[in-house]
Design an enzyme around this catalytic site. Structure first.
Site, PDB file in Angstrom:
ATOM      1  N   SER A 103      54.280  92.409  42.447  1.00  0.00           N
ATOM      2  CA  SER A 103      53.970  92.381  43.881  1.00  0.00           C
ATOM      3  C   SER A 103      53.558  93.799  44.275  1.00  0.00           C
ATOM      4  O   SER A 103      53.881  94.759  43.554  1.00  0.00           O
ATOM      5  CB  SER A 103      55.233  91.990  44.658  1.00  0.00           C
ATOM      6  OG  SER A 103      55.102  92.274  46.035  1.00  0.00           O
TER       7      SER A 103
ATOM      8  N   TYR B 171      64.299  92.478  47.064  1.00  0.00           N
ATOM      9  CA  TYR B 171      63.076  91.859  46.516  1.00  0.00           C
ATOM     10  C   TYR B 171      62.229  92.923  45.803  1.00  0.00           C
ATOM     11  O   TYR B 171      61.777  92.725  44.669  1.00  0.00           O
ATOM     12  CB  TYR B 171      62.272  91.197  47.640  1.00  0.00           C
ATOM     13  CG  TYR B 171      60.974  90.568  47.172  1.00  0.00           C
ATOM     14  CD1 TYR B 171      60.976  89.391  46.441  1.00  0.00           C
ATOM     15  CD2 TYR B 171      59.737  91.170  47.446  1.00  0.00           C
ATOM     16  CE1 TYR B 171      59.778  88.819  45.989  1.00  0.00           C
ATOM     17  CE2 TYR B 171      58.551  90.614  47.011  1.00  0.00           C
ATOM     18  CZ  TYR B 171      58.573  89.428  46.287  1.00  0.00           C
ATOM     19  OH  TYR B 171      57.395  88.867  45.841  1.00  0.00           O
TER      20      TYR B 171
HETATM   21  P1  NDP Z   1      55.730  79.867  46.031  1.00  0.00           P
HETATM   22  O1  NDP Z   1      57.049  79.795  46.740  1.00  0.00           O
HETATM   23  O2  NDP Z   1      54.623  79.031  46.524  1.00  0.00           O
HETATM   24  O3  NDP Z   1      55.943  79.592  44.472  1.00  0.00           O
HETATM   25  C1  NDP Z   1      57.072  80.036  43.790  1.00  0.00           C
HETATM   26  C2  NDP Z   1      57.202  79.220  42.525  1.00  0.00           C
HETATM   27  O4  NDP Z   1      58.380  79.652  41.818  1.00  0.00           O
HETATM   28  C3  NDP Z   1      57.374  77.733  42.803  1.00  0.00           C
HETATM   29  O5  NDP Z   1      56.554  77.011  41.924  1.00  0.00           O
HETATM   30  C4  NDP Z   1      58.838  77.466  42.486  1.00  0.00           C
HETATM   31  O6  NDP Z   1      58.982  76.167  41.932  1.00  0.00           O
HETATM   32  C5  NDP Z   1      59.092  78.514  41.414  1.00  0.00           C
HETATM   33  N1  NDP Z   1      60.510  78.792  41.236  1.00  0.00           N
HETATM   34  C6  NDP Z   1      61.393  79.291  42.121  1.00  0.00           C
HETATM   35  N2  NDP Z   1      62.633  79.325  41.570  1.00  0.00           N
HETATM   36  C7  NDP Z   1      62.497  78.839  40.307  1.00  0.00           C
HETATM   37  C8  NDP Z   1      63.406  78.628  39.238  1.00  0.00           C
HETATM   38  N3  NDP Z   1      64.708  78.910  39.341  1.00  0.00           N
HETATM   39  N4  NDP Z   1      62.934  78.102  38.078  1.00  0.00           N
HETATM   40  C9  NDP Z   1      61.612  77.796  37.958  1.00  0.00           C
HETATM   41  N5  NDP Z   1      60.704  77.978  38.932  1.00  0.00           N
HETATM   42  C10 NDP Z   1      61.160  78.499  40.096  1.00  0.00           C
HETATM   43  O7  NDP Z   1      55.342  81.417  46.063  1.00  0.00           O
HETATM   44  P2  NDP Z   1      54.167  82.266  45.358  1.00  0.00           P
HETATM   45  O8  NDP Z   1      53.195  81.393  44.715  1.00  0.00           O
HETATM   46  O9  NDP Z   1      53.728  83.231  46.360  1.00  0.00           O
HETATM   47  O10 NDP Z   1      55.025  83.058  44.269  1.00  0.00           O
HETATM   48  C11 NDP Z   1      54.614  83.230  42.932  1.00  0.00           C
HETATM   49  C12 NDP Z   1      54.914  84.661  42.497  1.00  0.00           C
HETATM   50  O11 NDP Z   1      54.083  85.557  43.216  1.00  0.00           O
HETATM   51  C13 NDP Z   1      56.353  85.102  42.770  1.00  0.00           C
HETATM   52  O12 NDP Z   1      56.835  85.839  41.645  1.00  0.00           O
HETATM   53  C14 NDP Z   1      56.212  86.014  43.969  1.00  0.00           C
HETATM   54  O13 NDP Z   1      57.238  86.950  44.046  1.00  0.00           O
HETATM   55  C15 NDP Z   1      54.850  86.639  43.697  1.00  0.00           C
HETATM   56  N6  NDP Z   1      54.188  87.236  44.849  1.00  0.00           N
HETATM   57  C16 NDP Z   1      53.775  86.466  45.901  1.00  0.00           C
HETATM   58  C17 NDP Z   1      53.171  87.061  46.989  1.00  0.00           C
HETATM   59  C18 NDP Z   1      52.764  86.279  48.189  1.00  0.00           C
HETATM   60  O14 NDP Z   1      52.486  86.858  49.232  1.00  0.00           O
HETATM   61  N7  NDP Z   1      52.703  84.944  48.115  1.00  0.00           N
HETATM   62  C19 NDP Z   1      52.918  88.515  47.036  1.00  0.00           C
HETATM   63  C20 NDP Z   1      53.386  89.212  45.881  1.00  0.00           C
HETATM   64  C21 NDP Z   1      53.985  88.588  44.832  1.00  0.00           C
HETATM   65  P3  NDP Z   1      60.216  75.166  42.183  1.00  0.00           P
HETATM   66  O15 NDP Z   1      60.802  75.505  43.510  1.00  0.00           O
HETATM   67  O16 NDP Z   1      59.570  73.821  42.107  1.00  0.00           O
HETATM   68  O17 NDP Z   1      61.134  75.437  41.019  1.00  0.00           O
END
Ligand code: NDP
Length: 244
Positions: free
Chosen positions: A141, A154
């Site tokens: 991030s 975070y």
């Molecule tokens: P979302 O919340 O849309 O996606 C997060 C994903 O992580 C979901 O598919 C969720 O699936 C999965 N997840 C959460 N907990 C678990 C777990 N215990 N086991 C397996 N899967 C898990 O957010 P983003 O797409 O934004 O996030 C993706 C990455 O990008 C993250 O690492 C986030 O920190 C990073 N990021 C995002 C930014 C943004 O602004 N969106 C900016 C910077 C970084 P499920 O709940 O079905 O398990």
């Protein structure tokens, strides 16, 4: 499928950046293996990708459980014969000021964002080594480069992902490639997990300008598509209008 097509496993593929990455890499001809806890979402996504001509399979995955991550990697190999790329994407972001003492949320961020990435490395590194090569794409991030109020824990988890990625790069020169992808604000469900009112309010203006998730997926696709001798190590992708 072209001869540059790879087997790519994506954690957290049920929404946001993981979902967009699955769609883009499948469209590029790679064979996908997807994991997340919401299997109904994975089912629907796999149907879409298959209907568009892509090759994809999926499995329930909780990245906080090292045995489950090992089984996920094993299932990817079983399904597609090898594992070329692991996208360690799963993440959570329940922001709050430290003084709110939401220690359960601190633990959850450490478990998913840091331990989850380490579990992915532990599961996939021996497989990649045995194959003679592989590629980790770790999603950090802009919070891996600067800290802001309500985001201390975070950001700490994302600084950790950056440190782990750089350490792995130094130790693995030769056969393992490491790419750290650090998005700025991106459209996804990430902020839905913020319960703390102070943080929720602060996020309204902070997240007003956001990238489409496919912009991050394109950065990942760029790194994945490089020839074996090219290791793209860090990519930061922000909305052009963002000053953060
Ligand atoms: P979302 O919340 O849309 O996606 C997060 C994903 O992580 C979901 O598919 C969720 O699936 C999965 N997840 C959460 N907990 C678990 C777990 N215990 N086991 C397996 N899967 C898990 O957010 P983003 O797409 O934004 O996030 C993706 C990455 O990008 C993250 O690492 C986030 O920190 C990073 N990021 C995002 C930014 C943004 O602004 N969106 C900016 C910077 C970084 P499920 O709940 O079905 O398990």
């Amino acid at each position: 499928m072209t001869d540059t097509a790879k087997v790519v496993a994506v954690t957290g593929a049920s929404s946001g950046i993981g979902e967009a990455t699955a769609r883009r890499l499948a469209a590029d001809g790679h064979r996908l293996f997807l994991g997340a806890r919401r299997t109904d979402r994975l089912d629907a996504l796999a149907k879409d990708i298959t209907a568009a001509g892509g090759t994809v399979a999926h499995r329930r995955l909780d990245v906080t459980d090292p045995d489950d991550v090992r089984a996920f990697v094993a299932a990817a190999r079983e399904r597609h014969g090898r594992l070329d790329v692991l996208v360690n994407n799963a993440g959570v972001m329940p922001l709050s000021p430290l003084e709110a003492l939401r220690t359960d949320e601190w633990d959850r961020m450490i478990d998913v964002n840091v331990r989850g990435v380490l579990h992915g490395i532990a599961a996939a590194l021996p497989v990649m080594r045995a194959q003679g090569g592989g590629h980790f794409v770790n999603i950090a991030s802009v919070g891996a480069y600067a800290v802001s109020p309500t985001a201390a824990v975070y950001c700490a988890t994302k600084y950790a992902v950056r440190a782990i990625s750089e350490g792995l790069r130094q130790e693995s020169a030769g056969d393992i490639r490491i790419t750290l992808v650090s998005p700025g604000v991106t459209e996804s469900e990430l902020a839905d997990g913020i319960d703390d009112l102070t943080a929720r309010e602060a996020m309204k203006s902070y997240r007003a300008v956001a990238l489409p998730a496919d912009a991050v997926a394109q950065a990942i696709a760029y790194a994945v598509s490089q020839p074996p001798e090219v290791d793209v190590n860090e990519i930061v992708v922000r909305p052009a209008a963002s000053a953060q």
